[in-house]
Design a protein around this motif. Structure first.
Motif, short mmCIF file in Angstrom:
data_model
loop_
_atom_site.label_atom_id
_atom_site.label_comp_id
_atom_site.label_asym_id
_atom_site.label_seq_id
_atom_site.Cartn_x
_atom_site.Cartn_y
_atom_site.Cartn_z
N PRO A 92 -9.51 23.13 73.83
CA PRO A 92 -9.87 22.16 74.87
C PRO A 92 -11.30 22.35 75.37
O PRO A 92 -11.81 23.46 75.47
CB PRO A 92 -8.87 22.50 75.99
N TRP A 93 -11.94 21.24 75.65
CA TRP A 93 -13.22 21.20 76.37
C TRP A 93 -14.39 21.81 75.60
O TRP A 93 -15.45 22.00 76.18
CB TRP A 93 -13.12 21.90 77.72
N PHE A 94 -14.25 22.12 74.32
CA PHE A 94 -15.35 22.81 73.64
C PHE A 94 -16.62 21.95 73.63
O PHE A 94 -17.68 22.39 74.07
CB PHE A 94 -14.95 23.19 72.21
N ARG A 95 -16.49 20.72 73.14
CA ARG A 95 -17.68 19.85 73.07
C ARG A 95 -18.15 19.47 74.47
O ARG A 95 -19.36 19.41 74.75
CB ARG A 95 -17.37 18.59 72.26
N THR A 96 -17.21 19.20 75.37
CA THR A 96 -17.57 18.83 76.74
C THR A 96 -18.37 19.94 77.41
O THR A 96 -19.42 19.69 78.01
CB THR A 96 -16.30 18.53 77.57
N LEU A 97 -17.88 21.17 77.29
CA LEU A 97 -18.57 22.29 77.91
C LEU A 97 -19.92 22.55 77.25
O LEU A 97 -20.89 22.92 77.92
CB LEU A 97 -17.70 23.54 77.84
N SER A 98 -19.99 22.37 75.94
CA SER A 98 -21.25 22.61 75.24
C SER A 98 -22.33 21.66 75.76
O SER A 98 -23.45 22.08 76.07
CB SER A 98 -21.06 22.41 73.73
N TRP A 99 -22.00 20.38 75.88
CA TRP A 99 -22.98 19.41 76.38
C TRP A 99 -23.25 19.61 77.86
O TRP A 99 -24.36 19.35 78.34
CB TRP A 99 -22.48 17.99 76.11
N TYR A 100 -22.25 20.07 78.59
CA TYR A 100 -22.47 20.35 80.01
C TYR A 100 -23.47 21.49 80.19
O TYR A 100 -24.37 21.41 81.03
CB TYR A 100 -21.14 20.70 80.69
#
Length: 426
Positions: free
Chosen positions: A104-112
């Motif tokens: 979960p959230w890997f790409r979201t956190l990376s861009w964040y």
């Protein structure tokens, strides 16, 4: 019970890692324009690749000249776009390798995290180079005053989100990806920020290093293509000693010639400054001694060969030898590092953005290393205290602090005999 749970998690992590090695990234796609494919269909794959790379290289160089002509603001925007694209290519590799675990959230956190780091670095740059504008606008002044606290709060929010996203049996894998993201930020964002700092020192500090890397890449390829026989390094089987050495000499000569041409133009040698009256960038100044022709004595050994006793050249040309030498001898190790990274994940290129060249990161793997060297070189051997920035900081102090600095400076100048009592009375 705790030992058995740790054992289960450890086994799961090991299984995850072994499975990760089995997950193959998507196969590369040939995105060469159909027009080129038809025109070069009769050539062997070796010569076809040579022509494709050559045509696209000329196109990229043309685009490079165009953005230089458009000015520093456009250059900064291009650096920002390149940074985002490079980050996307590296993160996509991680996602393609590990996506089967549905973390979960890997790409979201990376861009964040990319957003947080860019907010921090660009906020520092705005405060540093647009100080007067920041002080003039109330919202910007508040953001500038609490900039680091806001940046830390944003990062802390992402850190907490990562901890909350941890999934049992995939802890180790998720921490791998957390490290992956942060190393990518260190390589891409931090060094692209240094590119912008180099640009503000004068466009010549931006153009010459980048051009030297491009020249070395092209000439090493040309020498290697036509004369290459001896392999250079196992990480890049196509690299040869002939290409490496030929690229070095060609780049040093190119750096000297390009520096000579550019040193005569104020638009290239003057620092990029923000004009508050016109709300625009200006590159007009009285060139420093670095960019004024001087006479140098030629060593006796060389005099007998060339027949000259002295030579007129810009001092910057001497610095260009250091820049071109780094671009030729150390810069390629950025490419070797990228080659090792790609081999680790069994991929040919970071992406298929540019036909014959791979992704944007494939073209900028050496540029980021070069940018760091240029920034360190300027700080170590070129840049001195900036009076205008000191005055800007002085004006933000309280009146009593300004008066204290004034009296201290006056006493210091009087002690050195620069300022006398008579001058003070006048």
């Amino acid at each position: 019970e705790l030992e058995s749970e740790a054992k289960v998690d450890g086994e799961a992590a090991s299984d995850s890692e072994s499975r990760a090695d089995l997950v193959a990234p998507p196969a590369p796609v040939d995105n060469t324009p159909e027009v080129l494919n038809r025109a070069l269909s009769n050539l062997s794959s070796r010569w076809k690749n040579w022509w494709v790379r050559g045509i696209l290289t000329l196109a990229m160089i043309t685009f490079f000249f165009i953005i230089i002509y458009l000015g520093p603001m456009v250059l900064m925007m291009i650096v920002m776009c390149v940074q985002i694209k490079c980050f996307h290519e590296i993160i996509t590799i991680g996602y393609n390798v590990y996506h089967s675990y549905d973390l979960p959230w890997f790409r979201t956190l990376s861009w964040y995290f990319l957003l947080c780091v860019n907010y921090f670095f660009y906020g520092e740059t705005v405060t540093d180079y647009f100080f007067t504008l920041v002080q003039r606008e109330e919202p910007l002044r508040i953001l500038s005053k609490y900039h680091r606290f806001i940046s830390f709060t944003l990062y802390l929010t992402g850190f907490c989100m990562f901890v909350l996203s941890l999934v049992k049996k995939h802890y180790r894998l998720q921490f791998y990806m957390f490290g992956w993201t942060h190393v990518t930020l260190l390589i891409v964002v931090t060094q692209s920020h240094l590119v912008i700092h180099n640009l503000f020192e004068g466009m010549i500090w931006f153009i010459v290093p980048i051009s030297c890397v491009i020249c070395n890449d092209i000439m090493a390829y040309m020498f290697g293509f036509f004369f290459g026989r001896t392999p250079l390094i196992k990480l890049s089987p196509k690299k040869t000693w002939e290409g490496f050495i030929g690229g070095f000499f060609a780049t040093v000569v190119f750096g000297l010639l390009l520096s000579y041409v550019m040193s005569g133009y104020r638009c290239f040698v003057c620092p990029v400054e923000y004009n508050n009256d016109t709300n625009s960038f200006t590159v007009d100044c009285e060139p420093s001694d670095l960019f004024r022709l001087q006479e140098y004595n030629i060593p006796g050994v060389i005099q007998s060969v060339v027949g000259w006793k002295t030579i007129r050249m810009y001092p910057f040309q001497i610095h260009s030898i250091a820049l071109s030498t780094f671009a030729s001898l150390i810069g390629p190790f950025g490419g070797f590092f990228a080659s090792g990274f790609k081999r680790a994940f069994k991929i040919k290129d970071f992406a298929n953005t540019i036909p014959g060249h791979g992704g944007i990161m494939d073209r900028f793997d050496c540029q980021y290393l070069m940018a760091t060297f240029v920034n360190v070189y300027i700080a170590s051997f070129i840049r001195g205290p900036n009076p205008s920035k000191l005055i800007q900081q002085f004006l933000t102090l309280r009146p009593d602090q300004q008066l204290h600095i004034f009296n201290t400076l006056k006493s210091h100048l009087m002690d050195k005999g620069i300022l006398t009592a008579a001058t003070e009375d006048e």
